[in-house]
Design a protein around this motif. Sequence first.
Motif, PDB file in Angstrom:
ATOM      1  N   PRO A  33      12.460   3.957  14.482  1.00  8.84           N
ATOM      2  CA  PRO A  33      13.398   3.229  15.347  1.00  8.84           C
ATOM      3  C   PRO A  33      14.826   3.385  14.804  1.00  8.84           C
ATOM      4  CG  PRO A  33      12.113   1.715  13.990  1.00  8.84           C
ATOM      5  CD  PRO A  33      11.552   3.073  13.752  1.00  8.84           C
ATOM      6  N   PRO A  34      15.840   3.203  15.666  1.00  9.52           N
ATOM      7  CA  PRO A  34      17.231   3.327  15.183  1.00  9.52           C
ATOM      8  C   PRO A  34      17.471   2.394  14.002  1.00  9.52           C
ATOM      9  CG  PRO A  34      17.157   3.096  17.577  1.00  9.52           C
ATOM     10  CD  PRO A  34      15.754   2.882  17.092  1.00  9.52           C
ATOM     11  N   GLY A  35      18.055   2.935  12.938  1.00  7.54           N
ATOM     12  CA  GLY A  35      18.308   2.141  11.730  1.00  7.54           C
ATOM     13  C   GLY A  35      17.043   1.864  10.938  1.00  7.54           C
ATOM     14  N   GLY A  36      15.931   2.514  11.311  1.00 12.41           N
ATOM     15  CA  GLY A  36      14.635   2.226  10.686  1.00 12.41           C
ATOM     16  C   GLY A  36      14.468   2.830   9.291  1.00 12.41           C
ATOM     17  N   SER A  37      13.323   2.518   8.699  1.00 14.12           N
ATOM     18  CA  SER A  37      13.057   2.951   7.325  1.00 14.12           C
ATOM     19  C   SER A  37      11.807   3.834   7.290  1.00 14.12           C
ATOM     20  CB  SER A  37      12.853   1.731   6.430  1.00 14.12           C
ATOM     21  OG  SER A  37      11.840   0.906   6.982  1.00 14.12           O
TER      22      SER A  37
END
Length: 207
Positions: A33-37
Amino acid sequence: MDAIYRTQRHFYDLTRKYYLLGRDRLIRHLSPPPGGSVLEIGCGTGRNLIVAAKAWPDAHFFGIDISEAMLETARAKVAKAGLSDRITLAQGDATAFDAQALFGRPAFDRVFQSYTLSMIPDWQGAIREAAAKIALGGRLDIVDFGQQNGLPRLWRKALFAWLAKFDVSPRATLREAVEGVAAAQGLEADFLPLRLGYVWVARLSRV
Ligand SMILES: C[S@@+](CC[C@H](N)C(=O)[O-])C[C@H]1O[C@@H](n2cnc3c(N)ncnc32)[C@H](O)[C@@H]1O
Protein backbone atom coordinates in the motif's frame (compact mmCIF):
# COMPACT_ATOMS: atom_id res chain seq x y z
CA MET A 1 26.33 -18.87 6.95
CA ASP A 2 29.31 -16.51 6.98
CA ALA A 3 31.54 -19.49 6.15
CA ILE A 4 29.37 -20.29 3.10
CA TYR A 5 28.97 -16.72 1.89
CA ARG A 6 32.22 -14.94 2.79
CA THR A 7 33.59 -15.64 -0.72
CA GLN A 8 30.40 -16.43 -2.63
CA ARG A 9 28.81 -13.05 -1.92
CA HIS A 10 31.16 -11.43 -4.43
CA PHE A 11 29.71 -13.38 -7.39
CA TYR A 12 26.37 -14.38 -5.80
CA ASP A 13 24.02 -12.10 -7.78
CA LEU A 14 25.56 -12.94 -11.15
CA THR A 15 25.32 -16.71 -10.70
CA ARG A 16 21.93 -16.91 -8.91
CA LYS A 17 20.23 -14.89 -11.65
CA TYR A 18 19.98 -18.09 -13.70
CA TYR A 19 18.52 -20.47 -11.14
CA LEU A 20 16.76 -18.59 -8.32
CA LEU A 21 13.68 -18.28 -10.52
CA GLY A 22 10.47 -16.58 -9.45
CA ARG A 23 12.08 -13.77 -7.46
CA ASP A 24 11.13 -11.02 -9.91
CA ARG A 25 7.60 -12.39 -10.21
CA LEU A 26 7.25 -12.11 -6.42
CA ILE A 27 8.55 -8.53 -6.51
CA ARG A 28 6.20 -7.57 -9.39
CA HIS A 29 3.22 -8.81 -7.37
CA LEU A 30 4.23 -7.21 -4.04
CA SER A 31 1.91 -4.19 -4.46
CA PRO A 32 2.52 -2.67 -1.01
CA PRO A 33 0.00 0.00 0.00
CA PRO A 34 1.15 3.63 -0.46
CA GLY A 35 3.63 4.45 2.31
CA GLY A 36 3.60 0.76 3.27
CA SER A 37 6.33 -1.41 4.75
CA VAL A 38 8.05 -4.47 3.23
CA LEU A 39 10.34 -6.88 5.10
CA GLU A 40 12.60 -9.46 3.41
CA ILE A 41 13.76 -12.24 5.72
CA GLY A 42 17.09 -13.69 4.58
CA CYS A 43 17.81 -10.72 2.31
CA GLY A 44 21.32 -11.85 1.34
CA THR A 45 23.11 -9.32 -0.89
CA GLY A 46 20.07 -7.01 -0.88
CA ARG A 47 19.40 -7.74 -4.56
CA ASN A 48 15.65 -8.27 -4.10
CA LEU A 49 15.22 -5.26 -1.80
CA ILE A 50 16.93 -2.97 -4.32
CA VAL A 51 14.80 -4.23 -7.25
CA ALA A 52 11.66 -3.94 -5.09
CA ALA A 53 12.50 -0.44 -3.79
CA LYS A 54 12.90 0.75 -7.38
CA ALA A 55 9.63 -0.93 -8.42
CA TRP A 56 7.63 0.41 -5.46
CA PRO A 57 8.97 3.93 -4.77
CA ASP A 58 6.31 4.79 -2.14
CA ALA A 59 7.17 1.94 0.22
CA HIS A 60 9.77 1.52 2.97
CA PHE A 61 11.93 -1.58 2.92
CA PHE A 62 13.57 -3.63 5.66
CA GLY A 63 15.81 -6.68 5.53
CA ILE A 64 17.32 -9.15 7.96
CA ASP A 65 19.94 -11.80 7.41
CA ILE A 66 21.87 -14.01 9.78
CA SER A 67 25.12 -13.55 7.84
CA GLU A 68 27.08 -10.42 8.67
CA ALA A 69 29.19 -11.02 5.52
CA MET A 70 26.07 -10.93 3.32
CA LEU A 71 24.84 -7.81 5.13
CA GLU A 72 28.17 -6.09 4.48
CA THR A 73 27.67 -6.65 0.74
CA ALA A 74 23.99 -5.65 0.99
CA ARG A 75 24.83 -2.37 2.75
CA ALA A 76 27.38 -1.47 0.08
CA LYS A 77 24.95 -2.29 -2.76
CA VAL A 78 22.10 -0.35 -1.16
CA ALA A 79 24.36 2.68 -0.67
CA LYS A 80 25.62 2.43 -4.27
CA ALA A 81 21.99 2.36 -5.48
CA GLY A 82 21.31 5.53 -3.44
CA LEU A 83 18.62 3.74 -1.43
CA SER A 84 20.03 3.87 2.10
CA ASP A 85 17.17 6.15 3.18
CA ARG A 86 14.51 3.63 2.03
CA ILE A 87 16.14 0.28 2.85
CA THR A 88 17.08 -0.54 6.44
CA LEU A 89 19.14 -3.67 7.15
CA ALA A 90 19.82 -5.55 10.38
CA GLN A 91 21.26 -8.83 11.51
CA GLY A 92 18.65 -11.30 12.73
CA ASP A 93 17.72 -14.97 12.84
CA ALA A 94 14.62 -15.83 10.79
CA THR A 95 13.46 -18.27 13.47
CA ALA A 96 13.37 -15.67 16.28
CA PHE A 97 13.75 -11.93 15.88
CA ASP A 98 12.33 -8.82 17.51
CA ALA A 99 11.16 -6.55 14.68
CA GLN A 100 10.20 -3.81 17.15
CA ALA A 101 13.74 -3.71 18.55
CA LEU A 102 15.41 -3.93 15.12
CA PHE A 103 13.15 -1.65 13.07
CA GLY A 104 10.80 0.12 15.50
CA ARG A 105 7.71 -1.72 14.19
CA PRO A 106 6.19 -5.07 15.12
CA ALA A 107 4.61 -5.94 11.75
CA PHE A 108 4.81 -5.20 8.01
CA ASP A 109 2.36 -4.88 5.11
CA ARG A 110 4.42 -7.31 3.07
CA VAL A 111 6.88 -9.92 4.30
CA PHE A 112 8.78 -12.24 1.98
CA GLN A 113 11.21 -15.15 2.10
CA SER A 114 13.06 -15.89 -1.14
CA TYR A 115 15.15 -19.08 -1.37
CA THR A 116 15.79 -18.89 2.35
CA LEU A 117 13.61 -21.62 3.88
CA SER A 118 15.57 -24.28 1.97
CA MET A 119 18.66 -23.20 3.97
CA ILE A 120 17.20 -22.93 7.47
CA PRO A 121 17.16 -26.13 9.59
CA ASP A 122 14.08 -24.98 11.57
CA TRP A 123 12.29 -23.74 8.44
CA GLN A 124 8.83 -24.38 9.92
CA GLY A 125 9.79 -22.11 12.83
CA ALA A 126 10.92 -19.47 10.30
CA ILE A 127 7.49 -19.59 8.60
CA ARG A 128 5.73 -19.22 11.99
CA GLU A 129 7.96 -16.28 12.92
CA ALA A 130 7.46 -14.54 9.54
CA ALA A 131 3.68 -15.06 9.67
CA ALA A 132 3.56 -13.44 13.11
CA LYS A 133 5.09 -10.30 11.52
CA ILE A 134 2.26 -9.79 8.97
CA ALA A 135 0.25 -6.62 9.64
CA LEU A 136 -3.56 -6.65 9.38
CA GLY A 137 -4.45 -6.72 5.67
CA GLY A 138 -0.91 -7.80 4.85
CA ARG A 139 0.70 -11.01 3.66
CA LEU A 140 3.78 -13.23 3.57
CA ASP A 141 5.08 -14.42 0.19
CA ILE A 142 7.43 -17.38 -0.11
CA VAL A 143 9.39 -18.49 -3.17
CA ASP A 144 11.74 -21.47 -3.07
CA PHE A 145 12.83 -24.62 -4.86
CA GLY A 146 9.99 -27.06 -5.55
CA GLN A 147 10.22 -30.83 -5.75
CA GLN A 148 10.67 -30.74 -9.58
CA ASN A 149 7.63 -33.02 -10.00
CA GLY A 150 7.04 -32.08 -13.65
CA LEU A 151 10.69 -32.53 -14.63
CA PRO A 152 12.68 -35.71 -15.39
CA ARG A 153 13.70 -37.78 -12.35
CA LEU A 154 17.37 -37.56 -13.32
CA TRP A 155 17.18 -33.77 -13.38
CA ARG A 156 15.72 -33.79 -9.85
CA LYS A 157 18.43 -36.13 -8.59
CA ALA A 158 21.25 -34.04 -10.10
CA LEU A 159 19.78 -30.72 -8.90
CA PHE A 160 19.22 -31.94 -5.34
CA ALA A 161 22.74 -33.40 -5.15
CA TRP A 162 24.21 -30.12 -6.36
CA LEU A 163 22.08 -28.02 -3.96
CA ALA A 164 23.12 -30.24 -1.04
CA LYS A 165 26.71 -29.07 -1.56
CA PHE A 166 25.47 -25.59 -0.55
CA ASP A 167 23.43 -26.91 2.41
CA VAL A 168 20.21 -26.31 0.45
CA SER A 169 17.31 -28.76 0.91
CA PRO A 170 14.09 -28.09 -1.01
CA ARG A 171 11.24 -28.58 1.49
CA ALA A 172 8.92 -31.36 0.32
CA THR A 173 6.26 -30.50 2.92
CA LEU A 174 6.24 -26.73 2.36
CA ARG A 175 2.55 -26.69 1.44
CA GLU A 176 1.53 -28.64 4.57
CA ALA A 177 3.69 -26.40 6.78
CA VAL A 178 2.20 -23.21 5.32
CA GLU A 179 -1.32 -24.56 5.75
CA GLY A 180 -0.53 -25.55 9.34
CA VAL A 181 0.69 -22.04 10.18
CA ALA A 182 -2.39 -20.56 8.50
CA ALA A 183 -4.68 -22.69 10.64
CA ALA A 184 -2.77 -21.88 13.85
CA GLN A 185 -2.59 -18.12 13.23
CA GLY A 186 -5.99 -17.56 11.54
CA LEU A 187 -4.51 -16.74 8.11
CA GLU A 188 -5.46 -17.63 4.54
CA ALA A 189 -3.03 -19.88 2.65
CA ASP A 190 -2.36 -20.24 -1.08
CA PHE A 191 0.12 -22.50 -2.81
CA LEU A 192 1.24 -22.63 -6.45
CA PRO A 193 3.87 -24.72 -8.26
CA LEU A 194 5.48 -22.90 -11.22
CA ARG A 195 7.75 -23.92 -14.09
CA LEU A 196 6.93 -27.64 -13.92
CA GLY A 197 7.50 -27.62 -10.18
CA TYR A 198 11.00 -26.11 -10.32
CA VAL A 199 9.66 -23.24 -8.20
CA TRP A 200 7.07 -23.34 -5.43
CA VAL A 201 5.35 -20.19 -4.26
CA ALA A 202 3.17 -19.88 -1.19
CA ARG A 203 1.25 -17.01 0.35
CA LEU A 204 -0.19 -16.39 3.81
CA SER A 205 -2.65 -13.47 4.11
CA ARG A 206 -3.99 -11.80 7.23
CA VAL A 207 -7.43 -10.60 6.09
C1 LIG B 1 20.09 -18.49 -0.98
S1 LIG B 1 20.28 -16.99 -0.09
C2 LIG B 1 18.89 -16.03 -0.69
C3 LIG B 1 19.14 -14.54 -0.61
C4 LIG B 1 18.00 -13.69 -1.18
N1 LIG B 1 16.79 -13.88 -0.41
C5 LIG B 1 17.78 -13.96 -2.65
O1 LIG B 1 16.66 -14.32 -3.03
O2 LIG B 1 18.72 -13.75 -3.43
C6 LIG B 1 19.75 -17.43 1.54
C7 LIG B 1 20.01 -16.34 2.55
O3 LIG B 1 19.39 -16.74 3.77
C8 LIG B 1 20.24 -16.37 4.84
N2 LIG B 1 19.92 -17.18 6.02
C9 LIG B 1 20.17 -18.50 6.23
N3 LIG B 1 19.72 -18.87 7.43
C10 LIG B 1 19.15 -17.77 8.00
C11 LIG B 1 18.51 -17.52 9.24
N4 LIG B 1 18.36 -18.48 10.17
N5 LIG B 1 18.06 -16.27 9.49
C12 LIG B 1 18.20 -15.28 8.57
N6 LIG B 1 18.82 -15.46 7.38
C13 LIG B 1 19.28 -16.70 7.09
C14 LIG B 1 21.63 -16.62 4.29
O4 LIG B 1 22.63 -15.95 5.02
C15 LIG B 1 21.48 -16.11 2.87
O5 LIG B 1 21.79 -14.74 2.77
